[in-house]
Structure formats: structure tokens, C-alpha cells
Design a protein around this motif. Structure first.
Motif, PDB file in Angstrom:
ATOM      1  N   LEU A 114       8.106  47.434  39.387  1.00 32.44           N
ATOM      2  CA  LEU A 114       8.978  46.824  38.386  1.00 32.44           C
ATOM      3  C   LEU A 114       9.924  47.831  37.737  1.00 32.44           C
ATOM      4  O   LEU A 114      10.928  47.441  37.140  1.00 32.44           O
ATOM      5  CB  LEU A 114       8.133  46.145  37.300  1.00 32.44           C
ATOM      6  CG  LEU A 114       7.327  44.923  37.744  1.00 32.44           C
ATOM      7  CD1 LEU A 114       6.500  44.389  36.588  1.00 32.44           C
ATOM      8  CD2 LEU A 114       8.248  43.840  38.291  1.00 32.44           C
ATOM      9  N   HIS A 115       9.610  49.106  37.853  1.00 36.97           N
ATOM     10  CA  HIS A 115      10.434  50.135  37.224  1.00 36.97           C
ATOM     11  C   HIS A 115      11.263  50.918  38.243  1.00 36.97           C
ATOM     12  O   HIS A 115      11.772  51.996  37.938  1.00 36.97           O
ATOM     13  CB  HIS A 115       9.548  51.103  36.428  1.00 36.97           C
ATOM     14  CG  HIS A 115       8.885  50.466  35.245  1.00 36.97           C
ATOM     15  ND1 HIS A 115       7.689  49.795  35.339  1.00 36.97           N
ATOM     16  CD2 HIS A 115       9.272  50.374  33.944  1.00 36.97           C
ATOM     17  CE1 HIS A 115       7.346  49.333  34.148  1.00 36.97           C
ATOM     18  NE2 HIS A 115       8.288  49.664  33.284  1.00 36.97           N
ATOM     19  N   GLN A 116      11.388  50.370  39.452  1.00 40.45           N
ATOM     20  CA  GLN A 116      12.159  51.034  40.496  1.00 40.45           C
ATOM     21  C   GLN A 116      13.418  50.233  40.832  1.00 40.45           C
ATOM     22  O   GLN A 116      13.494  49.032  40.582  1.00 40.45           O
ATOM     23  CB  GLN A 116      11.305  51.209  41.759  1.00 40.45           C
ATOM     24  CG  GLN A 116       9.987  51.924  41.534  1.00 40.45           C
ATOM     25  CD  GLN A 116      10.152  53.290  40.912  1.00 40.45           C
ATOM     26  OE1 GLN A 116      10.941  54.111  41.376  1.00 40.45           O
ATOM     27  NE2 GLN A 116       9.395  53.546  39.843  1.00 40.45           N
ATOM     28  N   SER A 117      14.364  50.921  41.413  1.00 34.91           N
ATOM     29  CA  SER A 117      15.577  50.244  41.875  1.00 34.91           C
ATOM     30  C   SER A 117      15.273  49.477  43.154  1.00 34.91           C
ATOM     31  O   SER A 117      14.220  49.663  43.779  1.00 34.91           O
ATOM     32  CB  SER A 117      16.676  51.273  42.144  1.00 34.91           C
ATOM     33  OG  SER A 117      16.308  52.108  43.238  1.00 34.91           O
ATOM     34  N   ALA A 118      16.205  48.626  43.555  1.00 36.48           N
ATOM     35  CA  ALA A 118      16.013  47.827  44.764  1.00 36.48           C
ATOM     36  C   ALA A 118      15.817  48.720  45.987  1.00 36.48           C
ATOM     37  O   ALA A 118      14.984  48.437  46.857  1.00 36.48           O
ATOM     38  CB  ALA A 118      17.200  46.895  44.967  1.00 36.48           C
ATOM     39  N   THR A 119      16.569  49.811  46.051  1.00 30.96           N
ATOM     40  CA  THR A 119      16.449  50.729  47.190  1.00 30.96           C
ATOM     41  C   THR A 119      15.082  51.402  47.204  1.00 30.96           C
ATOM     42  O   THR A 119      14.440  51.520  48.256  1.00 30.96           O
ATOM     43  CB  THR A 119      17.547  51.803  47.129  1.00 30.96           C
ATOM     44  OG1 THR A 119      18.823  51.161  47.143  1.00 30.96           O
ATOM     45  CG2 THR A 119      17.436  52.744  48.322  1.00 30.96           C
ATOM     46  N   GLN A 120      14.626  51.837  46.040  1.00 35.43           N
ATOM     47  CA  GLN A 120      13.322  52.494  45.956  1.00 35.43           C
ATOM     48  C   GLN A 120      12.184  51.524  46.286  1.00 35.43           C
ATOM     49  O   GLN A 120      11.197  51.905  46.915  1.00 35.43           O
ATOM     50  CB  GLN A 120      13.131  53.082  44.556  1.00 35.43           C
ATOM     51  CG  GLN A 120      14.031  54.280  44.275  1.00 35.43           C
ATOM     52  CD  GLN A 120      13.955  54.722  42.824  1.00 35.43           C
ATOM     53  OE1 GLN A 120      13.956  53.894  41.904  1.00 35.43           O
ATOM     54  NE2 GLN A 120      13.886  56.033  42.604  1.00 35.43           N
ATOM     55  N   ILE A 121      12.331  50.281  45.846  1.00 34.52           N
ATOM     56  CA  ILE A 121      11.318  49.270  46.164  1.00 34.52           C
ATOM     57  C   ILE A 121      11.236  49.067  47.670  1.00 34.52           C
ATOM     58  O   ILE A 121      10.148  49.009  48.252  1.00 34.52           O
ATOM     59  CB  ILE A 121      11.646  47.939  45.459  1.00 34.52           C
ATOM     60  CG1 ILE A 121      11.452  48.080  43.952  1.00 34.52           C
ATOM     61  CG2 ILE A 121      10.772  46.806  46.010  1.00 34.52           C
ATOM     62  CD1 ILE A 121      11.896  46.871  43.161  1.00 34.52           C
ATOM     63  N   GLU A 122      12.387  48.970  48.301  1.00 32.79           N
ATOM     64  CA  GLU A 122      12.427  48.758  49.749  1.00 32.79           C
ATOM     65  C   GLU A 122      11.774  49.914  50.498  1.00 32.79           C
ATOM     66  O   GLU A 122      11.112  49.708  51.519  1.00 32.79           O
ATOM     67  CB  GLU A 122      13.882  48.590  50.190  1.00 32.79           C
ATOM     68  CG  GLU A 122      14.038  48.227  51.657  1.00 32.79           C
ATOM     69  CD  GLU A 122      15.486  47.991  52.031  1.00 32.79           C
ATOM     70  OE1 GLU A 122      15.777  47.936  53.244  1.00 32.79           O
ATOM     71  OE2 GLU A 122      16.332  47.862  51.125  1.00 32.79           O
TER      72      GLU A 122
END
Length: 215
Positions: A114-122
Motif C-alpha cells: 500500500l505504500h509503494q508505487s505502481a512500478t514497485q508493486i509490479e
């Protein structure tokens, strides 16, 4: 002794309730969570708090209840001894630790995502999903081992009715099938059958129709 039986009976019913909540979520509330990694990620990002609460119930609360149930079935070590019972008790503790690990990893990784960007989540999600599934998410083999061992003890010492211990042994064998990947879906059958076993055992404990196993 009355409080020990009462606590064990309540714990068994809580275990059954956790399974019911787990199946309700998967089958009716959010079936996407159990399809594949991508669908699970989308479900988590859409309803993170709901899924965190669900994980806390089906893993952490279940683990606590399992510990209490496991302990309530045995006499204190100073009063009796038996290798079969000792192994069964230890496997129960291992299973509880196992579900604790899965539960806390699942809950805390959601908070991380929840505290990451979309790129980091991916980038992070494949590793997180691999850890969850690698620990046995949806695979009940260790629970199957515990069910076999505990019901062997119940049967041998005639602590409960033979019908319950035989039924529990069959449930445990069902759980062992999940060790073989093509039979992973049998975990659902194992869970459904175990609900009845927990309720059956819990009712006997609450009515004090059970003798304690030696450890």
C-alpha cells in the motif's frame, strides 16, 4: 479441569468458524482472490483492509485457537507419557507456527504494498506471491499430518467415539493428498470436512465427554 474442557471446546468451534469465514470469502465475497497471482493482487489493492482482516482471522486467529485446542487435549507431561501423543502435540504446534507465519507475512506484505508505487508493486508482487504459495497457501498437508496423528491417539486411547477418530483420520489423509500438486484442490474438501470434525470435537469438549490424552 472444567475450564480446560471449556476452553478446548470453544477453541475447536473457533477453528471451525475460521474455516467457514475462509470459504465464505473465497466462494461468495471475493472469489478473485483465489484465482491466480494477478487477480489476487487486484483484489488486495481494491480491498486491502478487508483482506488483511480475513488473513488475520483464517491464519492468526486460527493459529491461536489451534494452540489452545491442541493443549487442551493433553494431560500435563508430569502425569503421563507417550511417544505418539508427544509427536502429535508437537505437530500441532508446528502447524500453528506455520499458519502464524503465513498470516503475518500476508498481512504485513499488504501493508508494504500500500505504500509503494505502481512500478514497485509490479516488481515486488511476484516474490511476495511466491513466498505465500511456497509456504503452503491453500495446501493443508501439515494439517493433514496433525489430523492423522491426533486421531490415531484419540482412537488408541478411546478418548472419543471411534466414529469421530476414524472420521478425523480420513480427513487427515485427505489433507495429505495436497502434497501432490495435481491434488492441490483437495485442500478445499479437507477444509469442509474439518469444519465438521472441529464442531464435533468442540461439542464433546464443552459437554466434557472427552478424556485427556497422555503426553
Amino acid at each position: 479441569m472444567d475450564s480446560r474442557f471449556r476452553l478446548g471446546g470453544i477453541a475447536a468451534l473457533v477453528c471451525a468458524m475460521c474455516f467457514v469465514i475462509g470459504f465464505t470469502m473465497i466462494l461468495f465475497v471475493m472469489p478473485d482472490i483465489h484465482v491466480n497471482g494477478d487477480e489476487r493482487l487486484q483484489a488486495i489493492l481494491a480491498q486491502p483492509r478487508l483482506i488483511q482482516s480475513w488473513y488475520l482471522i483464517i491464519f492468526v486467529l486460527f493459529g491461536i485457537a489451534l494452540l489452545l485446542l491442541n493443549r487442551s487435549l493433553y494431560l500435563p507431561p508430569a502425569e503421563a507419557s507417550g511417544q505418539l501423543q508427544l509427536i502429535g502435540a508437537l505437530i500441532g504446534y508446528v502447524w500453528a507456527a506455520y499458519v502464524f507465519a503465513i498470516g503475518f507475512i500476508s498481512v504485513l506484505t499488504i501493508e508494504y504494498l500500500l505504500h509503494q508505487s505502481a512500478t514497485q508493486i509490479e516488481q515486488a508482487w511476484p516474490a511476495i506471491f511466491a513466498i505465500q504459495t511456497g509456504l503452503g497457501d491453500g495446501v493443508e498437508w501439515i494439517g493433514g499430518i496433525w489430523m492423522v496423528m491426533i486421531n490415531l491417539s484419540l482412537y488408541y486411547h478411546r478418548v472419543v467415539s471411534r466414529q469421530l477418530s476414524v472420521y478425523g483420520g480420513i480427513v487427515g489423509i485427505t489433507g495429505l493428498f495436497t502434497l501432490y500438486p495435481p491434488f492441490a484442490a483437495v485442500g478445499g474438501v479437507f477444509g469442509v470436512l474439518q469444519i465438521l470434525w472441529f464442531c464435533w470435537l468442540g461439542s464433546l469438549l464443552l459437554r466434557q465427554k472427552v478424556r485427556l490424552l497422555p503426553t
